[in-house]
Motif scaffolding. Sequence first.
Motif, short mmCIF file in Angstrom:
data_model
loop_
_atom_site.label_atom_id
_atom_site.label_comp_id
_atom_site.label_asym_id
_atom_site.label_seq_id
_atom_site.Cartn_x
_atom_site.Cartn_y
_atom_site.Cartn_z
N PHE A 153 -49.82 -56.92 26.60
CA PHE A 153 -49.83 -57.18 25.16
C PHE A 153 -49.57 -55.93 24.33
O PHE A 153 -49.43 -56.00 23.12
N GLU A 154 -49.58 -54.76 24.97
CA GLU A 154 -49.37 -53.49 24.24
C GLU A 154 -47.96 -53.42 23.68
O GLU A 154 -47.04 -54.01 24.24
N PRO A 155 -47.75 -52.78 22.56
CA PRO A 155 -48.67 -51.87 21.90
C PRO A 155 -49.70 -52.55 21.00
O PRO A 155 -50.52 -51.88 20.38
N SER A 156 -49.70 -53.87 20.92
CA SER A 156 -50.71 -54.56 20.12
C SER A 156 -52.09 -54.37 20.74
O SER A 156 -52.23 -54.32 21.96
N SER A 157 -53.10 -54.28 19.91
CA SER A 157 -54.48 -54.18 20.40
C SER A 157 -55.18 -55.54 20.38
O SER A 157 -56.35 -55.65 20.69
N ARG A 158 -54.44 -56.59 20.03
CA ARG A 158 -55.01 -57.95 19.95
C ARG A 158 -55.28 -58.51 21.33
O ARG A 158 -54.70 -58.08 22.33
N ASP A 159 -56.13 -59.53 21.37
CA ASP A 159 -56.47 -60.20 22.62
C ASP A 159 -55.62 -61.43 22.88
O ASP A 159 -55.93 -62.23 23.76
N PHE A 160 -54.54 -61.58 22.13
CA PHE A 160 -53.67 -62.74 22.30
C PHE A 160 -52.23 -62.35 22.06
O PHE A 160 -51.93 -61.30 21.47
N MET A 161 -51.32 -63.19 22.52
CA MET A 161 -49.91 -63.05 22.22
C MET A 161 -49.32 -64.46 22.20
O MET A 161 -49.64 -65.29 23.05
N ILE A 162 -48.48 -64.73 21.22
CA ILE A 162 -47.82 -66.03 21.10
C ILE A 162 -46.37 -65.88 21.58
O ILE A 162 -45.72 -64.89 21.31
#
Length: 126
Positions: A65-74
């Motif tokens: 999911f990086e570089p996002s720090s979120r716990d999800f990806m759509i």
Amino acid sequence: MKRVTGLGGIFFKCQDPEKIKQWYKTHLGLDMDQYGAKFMWQQEGDPGRKGYTLWSPFSDKTKYFEPSSRDFMINYTVENLEALVAELKKEGVTVLDEIETYDYGKFVHILDIEGNKIELWEPMGD
């Protein structure tokens, strides 16, 4: 040009993907494979064109999911990934990688304005 045509997948981080898949299978009846659960559907206006939306748990230690720090990806389905990526670049959208092709489709990753990583998928046959 059409852009997003559907919801391809919901990916989220969890402590134990195998355990969470088993819980959802036992308690909610989701039919699982190695990636998670597939929800099959038919395209409106073209019932012969089938697709699916993938529900998929990932390890909370994944770097996917990086570089996002979120716990999800759509994951969103698209019709013409090359043309869309060209337009997105012209519009200043951050495109994270090059288009990759697999036997089940083409993929690329972008970031939205809040840093959420988004996966764009052109399924094979579309």
